[in-house]
Design a protein around this motif. Structure first.
Motif, short mmCIF file in Angstrom:
data_model
loop_
_atom_site.label_atom_id
_atom_site.label_comp_id
_atom_site.label_asym_id
_atom_site.label_seq_id
_atom_site.Cartn_x
_atom_site.Cartn_y
_atom_site.Cartn_z
N VAL A 258 0.87 -1.18 0.00
CA VAL A 258 0.00 0.00 0.00
C VAL A 258 0.91 1.23 0.00
CG1 VAL A 258 -1.73 1.29 1.31
CG2 VAL A 258 -1.83 -1.22 1.24
N ILE A 259 0.67 2.14 -0.93
CA ILE A 259 1.52 3.33 -1.03
C ILE A 259 0.77 4.52 -0.42
CG2 ILE A 259 2.76 4.87 -2.59
CD1 ILE A 259 2.79 2.57 -4.63
N GLY A 260 1.33 5.11 0.64
CA GLY A 260 0.72 6.29 1.25
C GLY A 260 0.26 6.01 2.67
N GLY A 261 0.79 6.78 3.61
CA GLY A 261 0.50 6.52 5.03
C GLY A 261 -0.47 7.51 5.63
N GLY A 262 -1.46 7.97 4.84
CA GLY A 262 -2.54 8.79 5.40
C GLY A 262 -3.73 7.91 5.74
N LEU A 263 -4.88 8.54 5.89
CA LEU A 263 -6.08 7.77 6.27
C LEU A 263 -6.44 6.70 5.24
CD1 LEU A 263 -8.59 10.37 7.71
CD2 LEU A 263 -7.93 8.20 8.78
N ALA A 264 -6.31 7.06 3.93
CA ALA A 264 -6.67 6.09 2.89
C ALA A 264 -5.74 4.88 2.97
CB ALA A 264 -6.61 6.74 1.52
N GLY A 265 -4.44 5.15 3.07
CA GLY A 265 -3.46 4.06 3.08
C GLY A 265 -3.51 3.24 4.35
N CYS A 266 -3.58 3.92 5.51
CA CYS A 266 -3.57 3.17 6.78
C CYS A 266 -4.83 2.33 6.90
CB CYS A 266 -3.44 4.12 7.96
SG CYS A 266 -1.82 4.90 8.03
N SER A 267 -5.97 2.86 6.48
CA SER A 267 -7.19 2.05 6.62
C SER A 267 -7.18 0.90 5.62
CB SER A 267 -8.46 2.89 6.53
OG SER A 267 -8.46 3.71 5.41
N THR A 268 -6.60 1.10 4.44
CA THR A 268 -6.50 0.00 3.47
C THR A 268 -5.56 -1.08 4.02
OG1 THR A 268 -6.87 1.54 1.67
CG2 THR A 268 -5.95 -0.59 1.08
N ALA A 269 -4.42 -0.65 4.55
CA ALA A 269 -3.45 -1.62 5.11
C ALA A 269 -4.10 -2.42 6.23
CB ALA A 269 -2.22 -0.87 5.63
N TYR A 270 -4.81 -1.74 7.11
CA TYR A 270 -5.47 -2.39 8.27
C TYR A 270 -6.50 -3.41 7.80
CZ TYR A 270 -9.32 -2.38 11.75
OH TYR A 270 -10.34 -2.73 12.59
N THR A 271 -7.31 -3.02 6.81
CA THR A 271 -8.39 -3.89 6.36
C THR A 271 -7.81 -5.15 5.70
OG1 THR A 271 -9.60 -1.88 6.00
CG2 THR A 271 -10.58 -3.84 5.13
N LEU A 272 -6.73 -4.97 4.93
CA LEU A 272 -6.10 -6.14 4.31
C LEU A 272 -5.41 -7.01 5.38
CD1 LEU A 272 -4.58 -4.28 1.24
CD2 LEU A 272 -6.26 -6.14 1.10
N ALA A 273 -4.74 -6.36 6.31
CA ALA A 273 -4.02 -7.09 7.37
C ALA A 273 -4.99 -7.95 8.18
CB ALA A 273 -3.29 -6.11 8.28
N LYS A 274 -6.18 -7.43 8.41
CA LYS A 274 -7.17 -8.19 9.18
C LYS A 274 -7.62 -9.44 8.43
CE LYS A 274 -9.80 -6.58 12.26
NZ LYS A 274 -10.73 -5.96 13.16
N ARG A 275 -7.40 -9.46 7.12
CA ARG A 275 -7.73 -10.65 6.33
C ARG A 275 -6.56 -11.63 6.29
NH1 ARG A 275 -11.23 -6.87 4.70
NH2 ARG A 275 -13.08 -7.43 3.50
N ILE A 282 4.00 1.87 2.51
CA ILE A 282 5.13 2.74 2.16
C ILE A 282 4.73 4.20 2.32
CG2 ILE A 282 6.71 3.41 0.31
CD1 ILE A 282 6.63 0.63 -0.72
N GLU A 283 5.53 4.92 3.11
CA GLU A 283 5.26 6.34 3.34
C GLU A 283 6.56 7.11 3.10
OE1 GLU A 283 2.82 8.61 4.02
OE2 GLU A 283 4.54 9.96 4.01
N LYS A 284 6.47 8.18 2.30
CA LYS A 284 7.72 8.88 1.95
C LYS A 284 8.22 9.77 3.09
CE LYS A 284 5.75 12.67 -0.81
NZ LYS A 284 5.90 13.77 0.11
N ALA A 289 0.67 10.01 8.35
CA ALA A 289 -0.34 11.06 8.45
C ALA A 289 0.26 12.46 8.58
CB ALA A 289 -1.28 10.78 9.62
N THR A 290 1.13 12.82 7.67
CA THR A 290 1.71 14.17 7.73
C THR A 290 0.98 15.11 6.77
OG1 THR A 290 3.27 13.48 6.07
CG2 THR A 290 4.04 13.44 8.35
N GLY A 291 0.16 14.58 5.88
CA GLY A 291 -0.53 15.44 4.90
C GLY A 291 -1.90 15.84 5.38
N THR A 549 -1.33 23.90 8.31
CA THR A 549 -1.81 24.00 6.94
C THR A 549 -1.68 22.64 6.27
OG1 THR A 549 -1.07 26.25 6.80
CG2 THR A 549 -1.39 25.13 4.72
N ALA A 550 -2.69 22.25 5.49
CA ALA A 550 -2.59 21.00 4.76
C ALA A 550 -3.31 21.15 3.43
CB ALA A 550 -3.20 19.86 5.56
N PHE A 551 -3.01 20.24 2.53
CA PHE A 551 -3.65 20.27 1.21
C PHE A 551 -4.52 19.03 1.07
CE2 PHE A 551 -0.11 23.04 1.02
CZ PHE A 551 -0.56 24.09 0.25
N ARG A 552 -5.84 19.27 0.99
CA ARG A 552 -6.75 18.14 0.79
C ARG A 552 -6.67 17.76 -0.68
NH1 ARG A 552 -9.68 22.73 2.60
NH2 ARG A 552 -10.41 22.59 4.75
#
Ligand code: SAM
Length: 652
Positions: A258-275, A282-284, A289-291, A549-552
């Motif tokens: 999973v590429i990206g350690g924000g909410l989308a990436g962490c929740s995707t990683a968690y949901t797959l891991a639970k399976r 991977i987070e740059k 969650a820095t963005g 400040t953040a960029f959605r």
């Protein structure tokens, strides 16, 4: 949409339907009846005893009622120590109230271990799909509220066994309709079994007509006959009116990146891991969650449209799903709080909008209700200047702590490195890091907000950024601060660790990364409308304001982009005819996707409610499981939609 609860009478401690004049289960031998008529008659008792390899099972039921069939099946799954995934899908038009459900099930509490858990997660009465999760996700219940034929028509699944319950066809003829049988046939494959307590000719003929071999067998107890059978129809995908939304089908993988350690990436990683899947996240940046997902507090609620729309449905389904995850993962509410959210009617236009919404009566009161100023004073803890809507289930979350928590699953490994490109070679993805490292994997999910465009495969996605700034200050001791989240043009959350966080600005063009005074002023001006006394006090100590400040990352239709990554050039060629003729008959046109490449991005400022449900959708797609959202919502967020719209508009 609104759902009407069941109207029941009690006969002793057994529920009886007023409307259909029928029982929910055998009052003397409910459990034995459920086992005989449904579990055993579908051959599942034998399968659970003799199948020693982990296997996944999807059961479809008509008529959830008290949940007894679900609970008996789940218990059999638990007792036989299965290691696979049980997905139980059921539908209910008039759900029992929670208390009635628990009262009906009370007598089984020594035998069925998930009753309390079902009571805790039992959804509020909102029509659509509700996903409940048991035993760390090993058992899932997809409960669809609404009419059986309509809800099943929105489901994307391969069902292994059907439990056809629902009241007797003579007492409830509407349910046993040709439309429902058609859906049962559509969702079945060769070998899919069914069983039902009834032997009515209408049911026998209906099931035969859609491809089932139907047999009679001895019914339970004093019932003479019942029906069982197996699907022997063709295993052919049915033609689709919108073939570009067809989804790829592949076996479940062992590992995913999973590429990206924000909410989308962490929740995707968690949901797959639970399976049980090994996930590399991977987070740059050096931290997660820095963005856009890094603000100290985010409001967890859905601003609802006056009339139900698909967008509203996604937001409500997502809100309820996130709430379920938070309650399960953080019951002590250390990084979130179900404080309630108040949406003030800060203008005449908004007051009228809220009034029309409430008069429309589309949403259950337990989700949203209207309150006058005086009532809100008690809820918020201070007197507001406006009336408004109250969302008692909603609240706030610390998105960063949520991300950190989700990524702590033992099946997730976090790697902090920046990726340069993705390449599909030798049947595998190779991920090239900027430092020269390479990572190979079979499956990739890109959750990299607007940086998703940095990869060649996904650069065509129309992502844009929207700058936002929140203001933060020590909560003043001299003024009362709100107990709930309060929204108007902006929003303020209850104080946390002595700090108040309010905002956020919404700047479509801004690129400034630093905190600006101008944005603080805008936040203060919006705060003046929702908490005037507090705004005055904070204005007097503006020099103490800090912020973030953040960029959605957003999209042209403000809906997220979630699903398989389309092969852009292939789509252009396959569907080129749409430029000339939008009513073109597609023939056998099939879309092509990159192998095992998925995206979840463009969640804008609604990531708290859209990321976890999107993660569940992607994990279900990857693992070939029943999909947790209705088909129209899945299509609405499909990454290919912009290509198709632009072809029709002749914009590409
Ligand atoms: N399986 C249930 C259990 O384990 O408790 C018992 C089901 S009860 C016999 C029948 C259920 O079907 C009722 O809860 C009823 O509200 C539901 N039902 C009836 N007509 C329906 C329809 N058209 N769509 C969805 N559910 C329906």
């Amino acid at each position: 949409m609104h759902i009407t609860p069941a109207n029941i009478q009690w006969k002793g401690d057994s529920p009886f339907s007023e409307q259909h004049q029928d029982i929910y289960f055998n009052p003397d031998q409910g459990l034995q009846e459920s086992l005989y008529v449904f579990l055993n008659s579908n051959g599942l008792d034998k399968q659970l005893r003799h199948e020693h390899h982990p296997f996944d099972l999807s059961i479809g039921e008509t008529g959830f009622g008290t949940g007894l069939n679900f609970l008996t099946t789940a218990q059999a799954w638990i007792d036989s120590q299965q290691r696979g995934q049980l997905t139980f899908i059921s539908v209910e038009k008039t759900p029992l109230q929670r208390q009635a459900l628990l009262k009906a099930l009370n007598r089984f509490s020594d035998t069925l271990s998930l009753i309390d858990e079902l009571g805790t997660q039992y959804p509020l009465k909102y029509s659509g799909f509700h996903q409940l999760s048991f035993l760390s996700g090993k058992i899932r219940l997809l409960l669809m509220l609404g009419d059986a034929a309509e809800q099943y028509s929105k489901l994307n699944a391969n069902i292994d066994a059907w439990y056809l319950d629902g009241f007797a066809p003579s007492k409830n003829p509407d349910m046993w309709s040709p439309e429902l049988f058609e859906q049962i046939g559509r969702l079945s494959k060769p070998g899919t079994t069914f069983s039902t307590f009834t032997a009515a000719g209408k049911v026998r003929r209906g099931l035969k007509a859609v491809g089932f071999d139907v047999r009679k067998q001895k019914g339970f107890g004093r019932k003479r006959e019942m029906l069982v059978g197996e699907f022997i129809g063709e295993d052919k995908p049915k033609p689709s009116p919108k073939p570009w939304f067809n989804l790829p089908q592949k076996p479940k993988p062992d590992s995913v990146v999973v590429i990206g350690g924000g909410l989308a990436g962490c929740s995707t990683a968690y949901t797959l891991a639970k399976r049980g899947i090994q996930v590399t996240l991977i987070e740059k940046e050096a931290e997660l969650a820095t963005g856009g997902s890094g603000n100290p507090q985010g409001a967890l609620y859905a601003k609802l449209p006056v009339k139900p729309t698909n967008q509203g449905a996604l937001h409500i389904t997502g809100l309820l799903h996130t709430l379920n995850i938070l309650k399960l993962e953080n019951p002590d509410q250390t990084f979130w709080q179900q404080s309630g959210v108040v949406q003030l009617a800060t203008s005449e236009k908004e007051a009228q909008r809220q009034q029309s919404m409430i008069e429309g009566d589309f949403y259950p009161e337990s989700l949203v209700c209207q309150k006058q100023k005086e009532e809100l004073a008690d809820i918020i803890g201070t007197q507001p200047q406006h009336s408004g809507l109250y969302f008692p289930e909603a609240g706030w979350v610390s998105p960063r702590e949520f991300c950190q928590h989700l990524s702590q699953h033992e099946n997730i490994k976090v790697i902090n490195t920046e990726l340069d490109s993705l390449e599909f070679i030798n049947n595998h993805w190779t991920l090239h890091a900027c430092n020269g490292d390479k990572i190979t994997t079979s499956h990739v999910v890109v959750c990299a907000a607007e940086q998703t465009k940095n990869f060649e495969q996904t650069e065509h996605l129309p992502l844009k950024t929207i700058r936002g700034q929140v203001s933060i200050i020590d909560a003043p001791a001299t003024v009362v601060t709100p107990k709930t989240v309060v929204c108007g043009e902006g929003y303020i959350s209850p104080a946390r660790d002595g700090k108040l966080c309010f905002g956020a600005t919404f700047d479509l063009k801004g690129k400034e990364r630093n905190i600006t005074d101008q944005d603080h002023q805008e936040n203060l001006s919006n705060l003046a409308d929702i908490a005037p006394e507090l705004a005055v006090t904070i204005s007097q100590q503006q020099d103490k304001l800090t912020g973030r400040t953040a960029f959605r990352c957003s999209t042209p239709d403000y809906m997220p982009i979630v699903g398989p990554a389309p092969l852009y050039k292939n789509y252009l060629e396959t569907f080129a005819q749409l430029r000339k003729d939008r009513k073109w008959d597609f023939g056998d046109a099939e879309p092509a996707h990159y192998p095992n490449l998925y995206v979840s991005t463009g969640h804008g400022s609604k990531g708290l409610i859209t990321c976890p449900i999107s993660a569940e959708l992607i994990a279900s797609m990857i693992c070939n499981e029943p999909l947790p959202l209705p088909k129209d919502l899945i299509d609405m967020i499909n990454p290919c939609r912009f290509i198709i719209k632009n072809l029709i508009k002749q914009a590409i």
